[in-house]
Scaffold this active site. Structure first.
Site, short mmCIF file in Angstrom:
data_model
loop_
_atom_site.label_atom_id
_atom_site.label_comp_id
_atom_site.label_asym_id
_atom_site.label_seq_id
_atom_site.Cartn_x
_atom_site.Cartn_y
_atom_site.Cartn_z
N GLY A 98 0.83 -1.21 0.00
CA GLY A 98 0.00 0.00 0.00
C GLY A 98 0.85 1.25 0.00
N GLY A 100 2.64 3.46 1.56
CA GLY A 100 3.24 3.53 2.89
C GLY A 100 3.82 4.91 3.20
N LYS A 116 4.87 12.19 -2.12
CA LYS A 116 5.63 11.01 -1.69
C LYS A 116 6.64 11.42 -0.63
CE LYS A 116 8.62 7.30 -3.39
NZ LYS A 116 9.11 6.61 -4.58
N GLY A 129 7.46 6.39 6.78
CA GLY A 129 6.57 7.25 5.99
C GLY A 129 7.29 8.39 5.28
N ARG A 186 -1.64 0.18 -9.66
CA ARG A 186 -0.58 -0.79 -9.97
C ARG A 186 -1.15 -2.18 -10.18
NH1 ARG A 186 3.60 1.80 -6.86
NH2 ARG A 186 2.81 3.91 -6.60
N ASP A 259 4.12 -4.51 -7.44
CA ASP A 259 3.54 -3.29 -6.87
C ASP A 259 4.18 -2.03 -7.47
OD1 ASP A 259 5.66 -4.57 -5.20
OD2 ASP A 259 5.68 -2.60 -4.25
N ASN A 260 5.22 -2.22 -8.28
CA ASN A 260 5.84 -1.07 -8.95
C ASN A 260 5.52 -1.06 -10.45
OD1 ASN A 260 6.96 -0.21 -6.56
ND2 ASN A 260 8.92 -1.23 -6.88
N ASP A 269 7.67 4.68 -9.59
CA ASP A 269 8.43 4.29 -8.39
C ASP A 269 9.93 4.20 -8.67
OD1 ASP A 269 6.02 4.32 -7.17
OD2 ASP A 269 6.24 2.37 -6.18
P1 AMP Z 1 9.14 0.38 -3.09
O1 AMP Z 1 9.72 -0.93 -3.49
O2 AMP Z 1 10.12 1.45 -2.73
O3 AMP Z 1 8.19 0.87 -4.12
O4 AMP Z 1 8.32 0.17 -1.72
C1 AMP Z 1 7.59 -0.99 -1.40
C2 AMP Z 1 6.56 -0.71 -0.33
O5 AMP Z 1 7.17 -0.22 0.85
C3 AMP Z 1 5.51 0.32 -0.72
O6 AMP Z 1 4.29 -0.12 -0.23
C4 AMP Z 1 5.99 1.57 -0.05
O7 AMP Z 1 4.93 2.44 0.23
C5 AMP Z 1 6.62 1.03 1.21
N1 AMP Z 1 7.69 1.89 1.72
C6 AMP Z 1 8.93 2.07 1.20
N2 AMP Z 1 9.64 2.92 1.96
C7 AMP Z 1 8.85 3.31 2.99
C8 AMP Z 1 9.00 4.18 4.11
N3 AMP Z 1 10.13 4.84 4.35
N4 AMP Z 1 7.94 4.32 4.94
C9 AMP Z 1 6.80 3.66 4.75
N5 AMP Z 1 6.60 2.82 3.72
C10 AMP Z 1 7.59 2.64 2.84
MG MG Z 2 6.72 1.00 -4.83
#
Ligand code: AMP
Ligand code: MG
Length: 496
Positions: A98, A100, A116, A129, A186, A259-260, A269
C-alpha cells in the site's frame, strides 16, 4: 495523525479538484492528511509539469504552494488518502503493501497528484513514511528525464526539502516529491483484491480502469463480451512497448516488483534505477538485488512474469484461463517488434522493412555483442554513431574500441547497409533517437551532494538538459561525457 492540519485554513492554489479513485469505496483506501514537514524549502521545480497540471507557473515561487505540498496546510478541494495494494516482491508473494509514504491529494486536469514522503499511513509497515532528499532528487530528475526521452512515466512537479533528520544507513534529511500521473494504480491493486477473494471490489477496480483509460476494451472484437481479457491484452501491449523503450535507451528500473508496475504502462516508483554507463547486459543496478533478478537484460522477461501475476489476479473476472493466456500472448510479439523498431531507429535505418529485417537483426546483434565485449559506453556510442553520419568520419566511433579490426568490420557492414539511405536522413532520425544526455548515476550523485549543501543549481542544470536530451546544449558537453572512475563505486540500494 490527521490532527495536525485540522484547524488550518485550506489554501486555494487555483486548481479544481475531484477524486474519482475515492469514489471506488472504503475498501480501497484510508482517508488521511499528509504529515507536516518542518521548515520546508524548494529543491527543484518543473514548470513543464506545472503547465501539464494547469497550475499557474507563478505558484511555483509561492510560499503557499510550498506549505500545501508539504502537508503544513491543507489544499482547498483535495480529499487526501492512502490506497491499499499488495504484490509480489522479488518473486515472492509479499501480502499487503500500500501507499506507505505517499498521499493521493486527488485529481486535477485529469491527473492524480501524490505527495511522496509525506508521513506514516496505515500501510507504512516498518517504514517511517518519509523519503530522503537523495532518493527524492533522483525520482524528480528521472521522471522529467524519461518524459524528455519520450518514455511513458509519472511526472514530478517538484521536490521540497527539510532539515528534519531521517535515519537510513546514516542520518539523512527529509524531502517530499509531488508526483503526477493519470493514475497510480498498480498491478498490485488488482492482486490485493483478487488474493483476498474480494471479487466485487476487483470488478469495481477493473471497470474503473477500463472506463477511464481503456474504453476500447468494451468493444474488443477479439475478446467480444470479455472486457477484462481485453484489458489484460491492452496492459500487456503497453507494458511491452514501455520495456522496449527501456531496453533501447539502456534504462534499468532496479525493483520490478508487481507493486511497482503501472496499470497504464508508465515507468513509476523510481528507486535504485540506473542508465547504463558501459554496456553490460547483465548489469544489476540495485545493490540489494543479490540474485540479479532485476538485471538489465532480464527486464523483458520479468515484465512478462509480472503480467502473468496480473492475469492470475484478473482470472476471476476473465473466467477462462485460455482467454487470459491468449491475452498475455500479445506481449511476445509486441515486445520484440517494438524493441526492433527502436533499435533500427537508433541505427538510422529509415527503410527498415521485412525484406531487410534478417540482415538488420544480425547487424544489430553483432554491434550489441561488440559493445558488451568491450564494455563501451552505451549512450556515447549511439550519439557518436549518429554524429558520424551527420558531420564527422567514423574515427570518433572507432576510438571507443580497443579491438579496432572488429569495430572496423562492423562499421563497414553498417556503412554498406546505409548505402541507399541519404546520410542526412539517417542522421536526423538518429539524433532524435539517441540522446546526448541521460541521468547517469554520477550526475545525480553530484547534484545530490551539492543539494545537501543547499546548492540546488546542479538540480536545475540537470533538469534543463534532461528535459531536452536530444538537443546539443552547447557549453554543457561535460554532462554528456564518460563517467569518472568513482562512478563505478556508487552503490544504490532499495533504501530510500
Ligand atoms: P518500493 O519498493 O520502494 O516501491 O516500496 C515498497 C513498499 O514499501 C511500498 O508499499 C511503499 O509504500 C513502502 N515503503 C517504502 N519505503 C517506505 C518508508 N520509508 N515508509 C513507509 N513505507 C515505505
Ligand atoms: Mg513502490
Amino acid at each position: 495523525m490527521t490532527m495536525a492540519t485540522q484547524n488550518l485554513t485550506a489554501l486555494d492554489v487555483g486548481l479544481a479538484w475531484r477524486n474519482s479513485f475515492a469514489q471506488l469505496g472504503k475498501s480501497f483506501y484510508t482517508p488521511l492528511a499528509p504529515w507536516p514537514l518542518p521548515a520546508p524549502y524548494w529543491v527543484g521545480r518543473s514548470t513543464s509539469t506545472a503547465r501539464e497540471l494547469g497550475l499557474n507557473e507563478s505558484w511555483l515561487d509561492s510560499p503557499e504552494l510550498l506549505q500545501v505540498l508539504t502537508g503544513n496546510q491543507p489544499m482547498a478541494g483535495t480529499q487526501p488518502l492512502a490506497s491499499v495494494y499488495s504484490g509480489h516482491q522479488f518473486g515472492q508473494w509479499a501480502g499487503q503493501l500500500g501507499d506507505g509514504r505517499a498521499i493521493l491529494l486527488g485529481e486535477t486536469g485529469g491527473l492524480e497528484v501524490q505527495l511522496k514522503g509525506s508521513g506514516l499511513t496505515p500501510y507504512s509497515r516498518m517504514g517511517d513514511g518519509r523519503a530522503v532528499l537523495r532518493s527524492s532528487i533522483r525520482e524528480f530528475l528521472c521522471s522529467e528525464a524519461m518524459q524528455g526521452l519520450g518514455i511513458a512515466t509519472s511526472r514530478a512537479l517538484c521536490v521540497v526539502g527539510s532539515d528534519a533528520p531521517i535515519r537510513r544507513e546514516t542520518v539523512e534529511t527529509a524531502a517530499v516529491v509531488t508526483r503526477v500521473a493519470p493514475s497510480f494504480i498498480r498491478f498490485g491493486h488488482f492482486e490485493h483484491f483478487s488474493h483476498h477473494g474480494q471479487h466485487a471490489q476487483l470488478k469495481v477496480l477493473a471497470d474503473y480502469v477500463i472506463d477511464r483509460f481503456y474504453p476500447a476494451c468494451r468493444a474488443s472484437d477479439k475478446f467480444a463480451g470479455n472486457p477484462y481479457a481485453a484489458l489484460l491484452e491492452a496492459v500487456s501491449e503497453r507494458t511491452a512497448a514501455l520495456v522496449a523503450q527501456w531496453q533501447a535507451v539502456g534504462f534499468c528500473h532496479g525493483v520490478l516488483n508487481t507493486d511497482n508496475m503501472s496499470i497504464l504502462g508508465l515507468t513509476i516508483d523510481y528507486g535504485p534505477f540506473q542508465f547504463l554507463d558501459a554496456f553490460n547486459p547483465g548489469h544489476v543496478c540495485n545493490h540489494s538485488d543479490q540474485e540479479g533478478r532485476y538485471a538489465f537484460d532480464k527486464q523483458p522477461n520479468i515484465a512478462y512474469w509480472n503480467l502473468f501475476c496480473l492475469g492470475q489476479a484478473l482470472l476471476p473476472l476473465i473466467g477462462e484461463q485460455e482467454l487470459a493466456i491468449a491475452a498475455l500472448e500479445s506481449y511476445k510479439t509486441v515486445f520484440p517488434a517494438a524493441f526492433e523498431r527502436r533499435m533500427f531507429a537508433k541505427l538510422g535505418l529509415i527503410d527498415a522493412s521485412d525484406s531487410t529485417a534478417t540482415a538488420d537483426r544480425a547487424l544489430l546483434q553483432d554491434i550489441l555483442q561488440l559493445l558488451a565485449k568491450e564494455q563501451v559506453d552505451y549512450t556515447i556510442f549511439w550519439r557518436r554513431l549518429s554524429h558520424c553520419n551527420a558531420d564527422t568520419d567514423a574515427q570518433t566511433v572507432r576510438d571507443l574500441f580497443v579491438d579496432r579490426s572488429a569495430a572496423d568490420a562492423c562499421l563497414l557492414r553498417y556503412s554498406e547497409r546505409l548505402e541507399h539511405i541519404p546520410r542526412g536522413l539517417a542522421a536526423d532520425l538518429m539524433l532524435k533517437t539517441n540522446p546526448k544526455f541521460v541521468l547517469r548515476n554520477y550526475l545525480g550523485e553530484q547534484a545530490i551532494q551539492a543539494a545537501k549543501l543547499k546548492d540546488f543549481s546542479q538540480v536545475e542544470t540537470l533538469l534543463m538538459l534532461l528535459e531536452s536530451p536530444f538537443e546539443e546544449h552547447p557549453g554543457f558537453d561535460k554532462y554528456a561525457d564518460f563517467p569518472p572512475d568513482w562512478a563505478g563505486g556508487i552503490e544504490i540500494s532499495c533504501s530510500s
